[in-house]
Write a protein that holds these residues in place. Structure first.
Motif, PDB file in Angstrom:
ATOM      1  N   TYR A   1       0.852  -1.179   0.000  1.00 38.16           N
ATOM      2  CA  TYR A   1       0.000   0.000   0.000  1.00 38.16           C
ATOM      3  C   TYR A   1       0.891   1.232   0.000  1.00 38.16           C
ATOM      4  CZ  TYR A   1      -3.327  -3.557   1.033  1.00 38.16           C
ATOM      5  OH  TYR A   1      -4.090  -4.683   0.947  1.00 38.16           O
ATOM      6  N   PRO A   2       1.160   1.760  -1.180  1.00 38.95           N
ATOM      7  CA  PRO A   2       2.049   2.923  -1.248  1.00 38.95           C
ATOM      8  C   PRO A   2       1.443   4.125  -0.530  1.00 38.95           C
ATOM      9  CG  PRO A   2       1.052   2.502  -3.385  1.00 38.95           C
ATOM     10  CD  PRO A   2       0.634   1.381  -2.484  1.00 38.95           C
ATOM     11  N   ILE A   3       2.261   4.800   0.181  1.00 36.73           N
ATOM     12  CA  ILE A   3       1.839   6.009   0.898  1.00 36.73           C
ATOM     13  C   ILE A   3       2.600   7.170   0.271  1.00 36.73           C
ATOM     14  CG2 ILE A   3       1.823   7.183   3.128  1.00 36.73           C
ATOM     15  CD1 ILE A   3       1.691   4.375   4.380  1.00 36.73           C
ATOM     16  N   PRO A   4       1.862   8.154  -0.241  1.00 34.76           N
ATOM     17  CA  PRO A   4       2.546   9.271  -0.894  1.00 34.76           C
ATOM     18  C   PRO A   4       3.434  10.046   0.089  1.00 34.76           C
ATOM     19  CG  PRO A   4       0.203   9.752  -0.628  1.00 34.76           C
ATOM     20  CD  PRO A   4       0.412   8.335  -0.192  1.00 34.76           C
TER      21      PRO A   4
ATOM     22  N   THR B   1       6.692  16.360   7.080  1.00 43.96           N
ATOM     23  CA  THR B   1       7.457  16.256   8.318  1.00 43.96           C
ATOM     24  C   THR B   1       7.319  14.806   8.782  1.00 43.96           C
ATOM     25  OG1 THR B   1       5.552  16.754   9.717  1.00 43.96           O
ATOM     26  CG2 THR B   1       6.884  18.644   8.946  1.00 43.96           C
ATOM     27  N   PRO B   2       8.154  14.376   9.707  1.00 39.12           N
ATOM     28  CA  PRO B   2       7.962  13.020  10.239  1.00 39.12           C
ATOM     29  C   PRO B   2       6.537  12.823  10.786  1.00 39.12           C
ATOM     30  CG  PRO B   2      10.096  13.848  10.907  1.00 39.12           C
ATOM     31  CD  PRO B   2       9.369  15.000  10.243  1.00 39.12           C
ATOM     32  N   GLU B   3       5.995  13.858  11.370  1.00 41.74           N
ATOM     33  CA  GLU B   3       4.661  13.762  11.957  1.00 41.74           C
ATOM     34  C   GLU B   3       3.569  13.635  10.892  1.00 41.74           C
ATOM     35  OE1 GLU B   3       6.897  16.212  12.757  1.00 41.74           O
ATOM     36  OE2 GLU B   3       7.512  15.373  14.689  1.00 41.74           O
ATOM     37  N   SER B   4       3.664  14.413   9.810  1.00 40.92           N
ATOM     38  CA  SER B   4       2.618  14.354   8.783  1.00 40.92           C
ATOM     39  C   SER B   4       2.659  13.016   8.039  1.00 40.92           C
ATOM     40  CB  SER B   4       2.741  15.523   7.803  1.00 40.92           C
ATOM     41  OG  SER B   4       3.950  15.467   7.057  1.00 40.92           O
ATOM     42  N   LEU B   5       3.851  12.496   7.798  1.00 38.70           N
ATOM     43  CA  LEU B   5       3.953  11.190   7.156  1.00 38.70           C
ATOM     44  C   LEU B   5       3.466  10.091   8.103  1.00 38.70           C
ATOM     45  CD1 LEU B   5       4.778   9.522   4.733  1.00 38.70           C
ATOM     46  CD2 LEU B   5       7.120   9.508   5.624  1.00 38.70           C
ATOM     47  N   ALA B   6       3.824  10.193   9.356  1.00 40.14           N
ATOM     48  CA  ALA B   6       3.375   9.205  10.343  1.00 40.14           C
ATOM     49  C   ALA B   6       1.854   9.168  10.432  1.00 40.14           C
ATOM     50  CB  ALA B   6       3.971   9.518  11.714  1.00 40.14           C
ATOM     51  N   GLN B   7       1.205  10.301  10.280  1.00 40.86           N
ATOM     52  CA  GLN B   7      -0.252  10.333  10.330  1.00 40.86           C
ATOM     53  C   GLN B   7      -0.861   9.548   9.161  1.00 40.86           C
ATOM     54  OE1 GLN B   7      -1.963  14.060  11.201  1.00 40.86           O
ATOM     55  NE2 GLN B   7      -4.041  13.314  11.025  1.00 40.86           N
ATOM     56  N   ARG B   8      -0.284   9.669   7.971  1.00 39.04           N
ATOM     57  CA  ARG B   8      -0.790   8.914   6.819  1.00 39.04           C
ATOM     58  C   ARG B   8      -0.540   7.418   6.994  1.00 39.04           C
ATOM     59  NH1 ARG B   8       1.037  13.309   4.191  1.00 39.04           N
ATOM     60  NH2 ARG B   8       2.833  12.327   3.222  1.00 39.04           N
TER      61      ARG B   8
ATOM     62  N   LEU C   1      -0.363   5.868   9.828  1.00 37.40           N
ATOM     63  CA  LEU C   1      -1.298   5.433  10.868  1.00 37.40           C
ATOM     64  C   LEU C   1      -2.692   5.160  10.299  1.00 37.40           C
ATOM     65  CD1 LEU C   1      -1.500   4.890  13.912  1.00 37.40           C
ATOM     66  CD2 LEU C   1      -2.226   7.272  14.190  1.00 37.40           C
ATOM     67  N   LEU C   2      -3.128   5.963   9.342  1.00 38.74           N
ATOM     68  CA  LEU C   2      -4.431   5.715   8.707  1.00 38.74           C
ATOM     69  C   LEU C   2      -4.465   4.344   8.042  1.00 38.74           C
ATOM     70  CD1 LEU C   2      -5.138   9.163   6.999  1.00 38.74           C
ATOM     71  CD2 LEU C   2      -6.383   8.150   8.920  1.00 38.74           C
ATOM     72  N   ILE C   3      -3.402   3.985   7.356  1.00 35.26           N
ATOM     73  CA  ILE C   3      -3.322   2.684   6.696  1.00 35.26           C
ATOM     74  C   ILE C   3      -3.264   1.576   7.746  1.00 35.26           C
ATOM     75  CG2 ILE C   3      -1.974   1.208   5.159  1.00 35.26           C
ATOM     76  CD1 ILE C   3      -3.391   3.618   3.801  1.00 35.26           C
ATOM     77  N   GLU C   4      -2.462   1.778   8.772  1.00 34.83           N
ATOM     78  CA  GLU C   4      -2.368   0.769   9.833  1.00 34.83           C
ATOM     79  C   GLU C   4      -3.726   0.504  10.468  1.00 34.83           C
ATOM     80  OE1 GLU C   4       0.608   2.449  12.371  1.00 34.83           O
ATOM     81  OE2 GLU C   4       2.242   1.424  11.316  1.00 34.83           O
TER      82      GLU C   4
ATOM     83  N   GLN D   1     -10.349  -1.474   0.721  1.00 34.41           N
ATOM     84  CA  GLN D   1     -10.590  -0.113   0.263  1.00 34.41           C
ATOM     85  C   GLN D   1      -9.908   0.856   1.224  1.00 34.41           C
ATOM     86  OE1 GLN D   1     -12.212   0.624  -2.640  1.00 34.41           O
ATOM     87  NE2 GLN D   1     -12.131  -1.587  -2.897  1.00 34.41           N
ATOM     88  N   LEU D   2      -8.818   1.424   0.792  1.00 34.80           N
ATOM     89  CA  LEU D   2      -8.074   2.353   1.632  1.00 34.80           C
ATOM     90  C   LEU D   2      -8.519   3.784   1.356  1.00 34.80           C
ATOM     91  CD1 LEU D   2      -4.558   0.743   1.259  1.00 34.80           C
ATOM     92  CD2 LEU D   2      -6.124   0.557   3.185  1.00 34.80           C
ATOM     93  N   PRO D   3      -8.361   4.635   2.362  1.00 38.69           N
ATOM     94  CA  PRO D   3      -8.761   6.024   2.152  1.00 38.69           C
ATOM     95  C   PRO D   3      -7.887   6.694   1.107  1.00 38.69           C
ATOM     96  CG  PRO D   3      -7.533   5.800   4.196  1.00 38.69           C
ATOM     97  CD  PRO D   3      -7.750   4.404   3.659  1.00 38.69           C
ATOM     98  N   ASP D   4      -8.461   7.668   0.423  1.00 38.52           N
ATOM     99  CA  ASP D   4      -7.705   8.447  -0.544  1.00 38.52           C
ATOM    100  C   ASP D   4      -6.839   9.418   0.258  1.00 38.52           C
ATOM    101  OD1 ASP D   4      -6.769   9.574  -2.880  1.00 38.52           O
ATOM    102  OD2 ASP D   4      -8.480  10.930  -3.074  1.00 38.52           O
TER     103      ASP D   4
END
Length: 71
Positions: A5-8, A14-21, A23-26, A64-67
């Motif tokens: 599941y590629p995460i853009p 920032t480390p925090e903004s990427l970590a939030q995305r 976390l949504l997948i997790e 179905q993953l979130p956009d």
């Protein structure tokens, strides 16, 4: 091979903004993985490799993953 599941990643992340995305997948995957393990469709081999039940098709191919959009 399990699905990925590629995460853009944006150059302004920032480390925090990427970590939030991530976390949504997790949060989407975790309950499905637990269900598959509990049903015996995913297990660990003697060498700690992941073994998918009787099917050669990995689970979650229909997930179905979130956009994910940059914030």
């Amino acid at each position: 091979m399990p699905p990925t599941y590629p995460i853009p990643v944006d150059p302004t992340d920032t480390p925090e903004s990427l970590a939030q995305r991530v976390l949504l997948i997790e949060h989407q995957l975790y309950p499905r993985v637990i269900e598959e393990v509990a049903a015996g469709r995913i297990r660990l081999g003697a060498d700690n490799s992941v073994i998918y039940g009787k099917s050669s098709t990995p689970p979650f191919v229909d997930l179905q993953l979130p956009d994910l959009e940059f914030q």
